[in-house]
Scaffold this motif. Sequence first.
Motif, PDB file in Angstrom:
ATOM      1  N   GLN A 226      26.149   1.319  -9.068  1.00 20.75           N
ATOM      2  CA  GLN A 226      26.678   2.479  -9.973  1.00 20.75           C
ATOM      3  C   GLN A 226      25.514   3.280 -10.477  1.00 20.75           C
ATOM      4  N   GLU A 229      23.668   5.097  -7.723  1.00 18.94           N
ATOM      5  CA  GLU A 229      24.366   6.075  -7.402  1.00 18.94           C
ATOM      6  C   GLU A 229      24.050   7.261  -8.318  1.00 18.94           C
ATOM      7  N   LYS A 230      24.119   7.137  -9.594  1.00 22.44           N
ATOM      8  CA  LYS A 230      24.045   8.008 -10.693  1.00 22.44           C
ATOM      9  C   LYS A 230      22.746   8.990 -10.621  1.00 22.44           C
ATOM     10  N   ASN A 235      24.409  13.421  -3.650  1.00 22.13           N
ATOM     11  CA  ASN A 235      24.680  12.503  -2.411  1.00 22.13           C
ATOM     12  C   ASN A 235      25.911  11.675  -2.793  1.00 22.13           C
ATOM     13  N   THR A 236      25.976  11.049  -3.869  1.00 21.48           N
ATOM     14  CA  THR A 236      27.132  10.460  -4.153  1.00 21.48           C
ATOM     15  C   THR A 236      28.658  10.963  -4.201  1.00 21.48           C
ATOM     16  N   HIS A 237      28.585  12.197  -4.648  1.00 21.88           N
ATOM     17  CA  HIS A 237      29.714  13.001  -4.899  1.00 21.88           C
ATOM     18  C   HIS A 237      30.117  13.932  -3.712  1.00 21.88           C
ATOM     19  N   LYS A 240      27.255  12.745   1.006  1.00 19.33           N
ATOM     20  CA  LYS A 240      27.320  11.656   2.001  1.00 19.33           C
ATOM     21  C   LYS A 240      28.757  11.899   2.671  1.00 19.33           C
ATOM     22  N   TRP A 262      26.891  -1.226   1.634  1.00 15.91           N
ATOM     23  CA  TRP A 262      26.874  -0.741   0.246  1.00 15.91           C
ATOM     24  C   TRP A 262      28.172  -1.091  -0.375  1.00 15.91           C
ATOM     25  N   LEU A 474      34.020   1.759  -8.277  1.00 13.15           N
ATOM     26  CA  LEU A 474      33.296   1.579  -7.193  1.00 13.15           C
ATOM     27  C   LEU A 474      34.318   0.747  -6.094  1.00 13.15           C
TER      28      LEU A 474
END
Length: 727
Positions: A226, A229-230, A235-237, A240, A262, A474
């Motif tokens: 996490q 990803e922050k 890209n995370t939200h 992708k 992942w 996650l």
Amino acid sequence: MLGDYARDSWQRIVLYADVMRKRGNQYQEHLVEDIPNVLDFPAAIVMTGADLPRPVNYGLVRILAPDLPEPDPSKRPFVVVDPRAGHGPGIGGFKPESEIGVALRAGHPCYFVGFLPDPVPGQTVEDVMHAEVAFLEKVIALHPHSGGKPAVIGNCQAGWQILMTAAMRPDLFGPIIVAGAPVSYWAGWHGRNPMRYSGGMMGGSWATALAGDLGNGHFDGANLVQNFEKLNPANTHWSKQYNLYANIDTEAPRYLEFEKYWGGHVFLNAVEMQYIVDNLFIGNRLATAQLITSEGVRLDLRNIRSPIVVFCSNGDNITPPPQALGWITDLYRDDDEVRLHDQTIVYSVHDSIGHLGIFVSGKVGHKEHQKFASNIDLINLLPAGVYEAKIVDKTADTPNADLASGDYVLSVEHRSVDDVRAIVQPDEASDRKFATAARISEVNLSLYRNFMQPWVRAVVTPQSARMLELMHPLRMSYERWNDRNPLAKLVAKEADKVRARRAPVAADNPLLAMQQAFSTAITAGLNSWRDWRDTATEQTFDLVYGNPLLQALAGQGAGVAPRPHPGITAEHSALASSAALALDDEVYQGGLVEAGVRALFFIHRFRAAADERRFNLTLKLLQPLFEQGLRMDDFRAILRRQARLMQHDADATMAAIPVLLSRAHPQAVREMAAGLEQVTAMFDAPTPDEQDSLAQMLDVFGRAAASQAEKKHAVSGKAPAISAATA
């Protein structure tokens, strides 16, 4: 136009939902595997860490390659160690063009060190280090005819752990490659690399202790993922998932392949994570030799005698170049200190590849890792010092292209500690802030342990810890949509129908362009928010830990070094004095090989770079000596020692060459002189200085051969045959 776009959008939505369903199924299947991993190669178990005196959840396997020729038993084995940083194992062999793949194709036996999702109760970081020692001892025992100790690749977290193990047992290691490995955690460029501020912004490692207590002694690796990803919320939200939606007809296999890795979250013991955060992330003790094991061994990276290859990238936002290279400037003030400790450091900085791309990108595997693997013996022979690896394309105009493997040519160029310092840009004022944060962390951790921890542990149960694990955001994203959901079968059936009548919208449809513009706007907005957040984080950190009062309370102040430098100790001064005396005694030691090496160094003393073609040619010329008993490890020791002698006292070292040649057969001396001439003229035209130096050396070797021939003729009238001992 509108109808076509609407139909296409609906079909994409259905297909996207079906891919996410498959992702959830894949996640569930991965959880029930006995040894979950994402290796793309078959493997056979060699050794399990559960059977060791200090058991761990790690294991050693040998990589099998049924489609490739048998590995060459004379080549050193490769051992790839994967990071245990929240994800499961296998990233080092995720694709055919990977670290494992290139090592196998280069003819090396290859091993892989992975791990199970759950640690052994009571397992510590030191236990894992001892397991790595046992694994390497096993690999060495399995390859008695190898040309050298195993080459070890450590990715990300495994990189610093391998370096710690090598500092503890340097005798077990051949060349070490650390890829994307953060070693100097305080280092970074102003305005970038916000992850290094995390510990200070949370008030220290008390939060790590709290997470471990809430996990009933386990630390959930999903928390680490996490954090990654922050770093890139766009890209995370959005990006992708949007990339999958926008390219739903082609992107699904790649997306599912990556998500298998992942989403494979693993656990650490709370005591392991606490050690890592206190001593590395916040304390930053590894880079200045402040870590001491429970057996009293100081983990000093200067003790490592194997070449260390540092591979990093300017595009890596998790391990930027300052964190990958900063340990060099933390340990060494200048090049003399590097040579004093007989350490060889080679670094390569990629322009743009991201953190995971360092391990899994096919382009990187085909280029950088291929050249590192195929030229590992060249790297192993480099004299002590700092170097930069350069890789260029091999073209039809490349001279002697047959002496370079693959599609590229590797060259190694001399660099200095100052060159590394220009990349790292160390800042004492910044280090003082991090030292203050480390001290505040110790205070806050002590307060937590004394006043809060007993209460937290009293209310935590295995059931509550399991509930927190299942409720992690996650995990829920993987758990909530799979075939267990009653709607999943309906989506699967509809997806089959869509695939049967798929009708993508035309590429020039204006609504498609509007869709892309909308996506670009969302990405830009999230990136702007990220930049604002990172700037605010850095400014807050500087404001809090740059406060003179807080620094004074933490024992930091102007004129006081934030950390003790390892090079200013009495032991270091004593080492320097004893090393100089030892070098004085070795000037006249050796024979033909030592003399030839000195001559090569003398001829090429003005060159700052050498490539693999010259190295491979030199090995060919030395082949008769290898056939007569000269071992590669012995040649490495000779090469490095002669380089050190040349740096210590070049005049005395060169003046002693006739003495060394007097111990060799005259014909061997002539052949060595011819080899020197061939190597010098093989590639680029020799410079005037090199031509003059070569002429001097040919004269010295010629005189020595003539003198030896006269002496031997006077004694027996017949020249004896050359032997490995006289060579």
